[in-house]
Enzyme design. Structure first.
Site, short mmCIF file in Angstrom:
data_model
loop_
_atom_site.label_atom_id
_atom_site.label_comp_id
_atom_site.label_asym_id
_atom_site.label_seq_id
_atom_site.Cartn_x
_atom_site.Cartn_y
_atom_site.Cartn_z
N GLY A 33 50.60 39.09 41.78
CA GLY A 33 49.25 39.56 41.53
C GLY A 33 48.43 39.83 42.79
CG ASN A 71 44.38 39.74 43.40
OD1 ASN A 71 43.92 40.07 44.48
ND2 ASN A 71 45.12 38.66 43.23
CD GLU A 90 35.30 41.00 39.12
OE1 GLU A 90 35.93 39.99 38.72
OE2 GLU A 90 35.85 42.07 39.38
CG HIS A 102 41.35 36.53 35.23
ND1 HIS A 102 39.98 36.33 35.27
CD2 HIS A 102 41.64 37.30 36.30
CE1 HIS A 102 39.47 36.97 36.29
NE2 HIS A 102 40.45 37.58 36.94
CG ASN A 146 37.36 36.09 39.67
OD1 ASN A 146 36.26 35.54 39.63
ND2 ASN A 146 37.50 37.37 39.52
P1 FAE Z 1 51.80 36.21 39.51
O1 FAE Z 1 50.92 36.38 40.71
O2 FAE Z 1 51.56 37.02 38.32
O3 FAE Z 1 53.28 36.29 40.01
C1 FAE Z 1 54.39 36.27 39.15
C2 FAE Z 1 55.53 37.03 39.81
O4 FAE Z 1 56.73 36.76 39.11
C3 FAE Z 1 55.35 38.54 39.81
O5 FAE Z 1 55.60 39.04 41.10
C4 FAE Z 1 56.40 39.02 38.80
O6 FAE Z 1 56.93 40.31 39.11
C5 FAE Z 1 57.47 37.96 38.93
N1 FAE Z 1 58.28 37.77 37.72
C6 FAE Z 1 57.87 37.72 36.44
N2 FAE Z 1 58.90 37.49 35.61
C7 FAE Z 1 60.01 37.35 36.40
C8 FAE Z 1 61.38 37.10 36.13
N3 FAE Z 1 61.81 36.89 34.89
N4 FAE Z 1 62.25 37.06 37.18
C9 FAE Z 1 61.80 37.27 38.43
N5 FAE Z 1 60.50 37.51 38.75
C10 FAE Z 1 59.62 37.55 37.74
O7 FAE Z 1 51.69 34.65 39.02
N6 FAE Z 1 42.47 36.73 40.31
C11 FAE Z 1 41.53 36.26 41.15
O8 FAE Z 1 41.48 35.04 41.38
N7 FAE Z 1 40.66 37.10 41.78
C12 FAE Z 1 40.65 38.46 41.53
O9 FAE Z 1 39.85 39.20 42.11
C13 FAE Z 1 41.62 38.97 40.62
N8 FAE Z 1 41.66 40.29 40.31
C14 FAE Z 1 42.70 40.78 39.55
C15 FAE Z 1 42.82 42.16 39.36
C16 FAE Z 1 43.93 42.67 38.69
C17 FAE Z 1 44.06 44.17 38.49
C18 FAE Z 1 44.94 41.79 38.20
C19 FAE Z 1 46.15 42.31 37.49
C20 FAE Z 1 44.81 40.42 38.37
C21 FAE Z 1 43.69 39.90 39.03
N9 FAE Z 1 43.56 38.53 39.25
C22 FAE Z 1 42.56 38.06 40.06
C23 FAE Z 1 44.48 37.57 38.65
C24 FAE Z 1 45.49 37.00 39.65
O10 FAE Z 1 46.11 38.03 40.37
C25 FAE Z 1 46.50 36.15 38.87
O11 FAE Z 1 45.78 35.09 38.26
C26 FAE Z 1 47.58 35.56 39.75
O12 FAE Z 1 48.30 36.57 40.40
C27 FAE Z 1 48.53 34.69 38.93
O13 FAE Z 1 49.38 34.00 39.82
P2 FAE Z 1 50.75 33.40 39.34
O14 FAE Z 1 51.33 32.62 40.45
O15 FAE Z 1 50.55 32.73 38.04
#
Ligand code: FAE
Length: 538
Positions: free
Chosen positions: A147, A151, A393, A478, A516
């Protein structure tokens, strides 16, 4: 940061750059010199995914001397595409924008009811995915950094009282004294210069929203970010290449943002003990009769074709595939009987952090500016309003022309929760969430913005979210929960029923945080990894 870590961090950055330049799918310190041999069949630790939780796990394992393989289903985003840039502009999306789509699916898809935003694209492992589950679509990042690649970089720490309400059995003293500061430092969280904020055209949109909020008697607060605000100032001055000031965000930032590949993951690679493998999707987990776990991994090429299915053994398995990914992996393992002793709570207590998007139309004299920075820097903070807590936000809408729109992503305290079920026919997890479950979130946002509209004699925009709706209630940025701390796992993310199996990502948080989430996900992972590395056999 110690000088040693800085040098190692630098080595990690070099490894990422070299791997990108040479098109490697395995990234480690030795890959900086030459292509590595084919993947081994065993690593002491495997980390699934490379988002926030995974990045913390990889760094702390690497520092503890544990040889670790990170398996990421997306690609490494470090080499230039056809236009010489890593990521495409938001206004000119192409195949790099979205995960295997023939058309982009931007969150804000219309303008004046016209579908002018989305574009036809060719399928490719692009950086943003929209995982559609009926009434709820979940946006996630794909690639090395998860993410953090897509993000808005907003990096608030939750209100302590609400954090304690959400995770009452986590020691808040320790979190706020040690782990939140540690996470913020490692992530490179910084604050906008208030004087610059007041004077720059790039945040005029935020100042206009602030004026309307204050006029309504509401508080606003600056929100820290991991985008380097000094870089942004230089962009404005014309001395640095523009990224946040060139409309870049949801399809990646080419400059300025401290995504995880620049911070935790570079440092992890720098330990020399961590290797990241890209285009590797983990689909199965089973216990190894000799101890530890065996994961089934599908390797794909850039066309999406599966080129290899292999098994990789480990002693310790850390799941950081995000709320959707980790919940799916564990639910599948429980339901297909490979890990039958997993908790009945796996798949439960999921929520969209009360996300609702809305937009207001301003008076002609309240121009928001054609030039808008993509990184939000201000929020309307009405969380202390017990009757209607909302943190909104103030979001940019950088369309390159004056549109008089104020856009918001409201985070509300929606008590509704969804859950995942395993669908054997598609071998996937389905999110059970109905539109009516977002009604409390919409109502809370409406209460707040009705007040603002009444006081400022303004109205909602109905043309942006489809179906003439003033509130976008069908997607979230989120996703939280599915393998909740203290329910599906113990109080440190150890999966119940199994040893050496851990959850490290946003699926630990039960559906709501009030702000966030990535700083909290990172800080929790720091806390849990410290305990696991101190106590658990390796
Ligand atoms: P994440 O960052 O989603 O990482 C999971 C990873 O695992 C990804 O790279 C996937 O490709 C990979 N994956 C999934 N399944 C598999 C599998 N089976 N095998 C191998 N790899 C896999 O997880 N949060 C904020 O705090 N501030 C912000 O300003 C904000 N803005 C955002 C804007 C957007 C457009 C988006 C989409 C999200 C935003 N977020 C924001 C949310 C934040 O990015 C999100 O909460 C975190 O990235 C979640 O972190 P995790 O470690 O849970």
């Amino acid at each position: 940061m110690t000088p040693n870590l800085t040098r190692r961090h630098f080595l990690g950055v070099t490894a990422l750059q070299t791997a990108a330049a040479l098109g490697f799918t395995r990234i480690g310190l030795s890959s900086a010199a030459a292509a590595e041999p084919p993947a081994a069949h065993y690593a002491p630790a495997i980390v699934v995914g490379s988002g926030y939780g995974s990045a913390v796990a990889a760094l702390r394992l690497g520092q503890a001397g544990v040889r670790t393989v990170v398996l990421e289903m997306g690609r490494l985003w470090d080499g230039p595409g056809p236009d010489g840039k890593v990521f495409p502009a938001t206004s000119a999306p192409d195949h790099r924008s979205m995960w295997f789509r023939t058309r982009t699916e931007a969150p804000l898809a219309q303008f004046l009811w016209l579908d002018v935003v989305n574009r036809d694209i060719s399928p490719y492992p692009g950086v943003l995915d929209r995982v559609n589950h009926g009434d709820m679509s979940v946006y996630v990042g794909r690639g090395v950094g998860g993410g953090s690649l897509v993000n808005g970089g907003m990096a608030p720490t939750p209100r302590r009282s609400y954090f304690s309400e959400v995770l009452p059995r986590v020691d808040a003293d320790e979190m706020y004294a040690t782990f939140f500061p540690r996470a913020r430092a490692m992530l490179g969280v910084n604050d906008i210069d208030p004087a610059w904020f007041e004077s720059t055209e790039w945040y005029r949109f935020a100042r206009v929203s602030r004026k309307h909020a204050h006029h309504t008697g509401l508080k606003t607060t600056f929100v820290p970010n991991v985008y380097d605000f000094d870089h942004m100032k230089r962009e404005a001055a014309g001395t640095a290449t523009r990224s946040a000031l060139a409309g870049e965000v949801i399809y990646g930032n080419n400059h300025g943002k401290k995504s995880l590949d620049k911070t935790y993951l570079a440092a992890a690679l720098g330990t020399g003990n961590v290797t990241i493998e890209t285009m590797q999707r983990v689909v199965g987990v089973r216990p190894d009769p000799a101890g530890g776990y065996v994961v089934t991994v599908r390797t794909s090429d850039l066309s999406g074709k599966v080129t290899q299915v292999r098994e990789l053994g480990c002693r310790q398995l850390f799941l950081g595939a995000g709320s959707l990914g980790t919940s799916e992996i564990l639910l599948r393992a429980r339901e297909t009987g490979t890990l039958p002793a997993l908790s009945e709570r796996v798949g439960l207590n999921w929520g969209p952090n009360g996300n609702v998007m809305t937009a207001r139309a301003n008076h002609l004299w309240d121009t928001v500016g054609a030039n808008q920075a993509t990184m939000p820097a201000l929020g309307i903070d009405d969380w202390d309003n017990a009757a209607n807590p909302v943190f909104a936000e103030i979001a940019p809408l950088p369309m390159g022309f004056e549109h008089w729109i104020s856009l918001y992503l409201a985070i509300t305290r929606n008590p509704e929760r969804g859950y995942f079920t395993y669908d054997a026919a598609t071998d996937s997890a389905r999110l059970r969430w109905s539109r009516s479950q977002n009604a409390p979130a919409v109502q809370a946002a409406k209460n707040l913005f009705d007040r603002i509209n009444r006081r400022n004699v303004t109205i909602y925009r109905y043309d942006l979210f489809g179906e003439n709706k003033p509130f976008a209630d069908n997607f979230t940025y989120h996703p939280l929960g599915g393998c909740v701390l203290g329910e599906a796992t113990d109080l440190y993310g150890r999966a119940k029923g199994y040893q050496g199996l851990y959850v490290v990502d946003g699926s630990l948080v039960p559906g709501s945080l009030g702000v966030n989430p990535f700083v909290t996900i990172t800080a929790l992972a720091e806390r849990n990894m410290q305990r696991i590395l101190a106590e658990d056999p390796r």
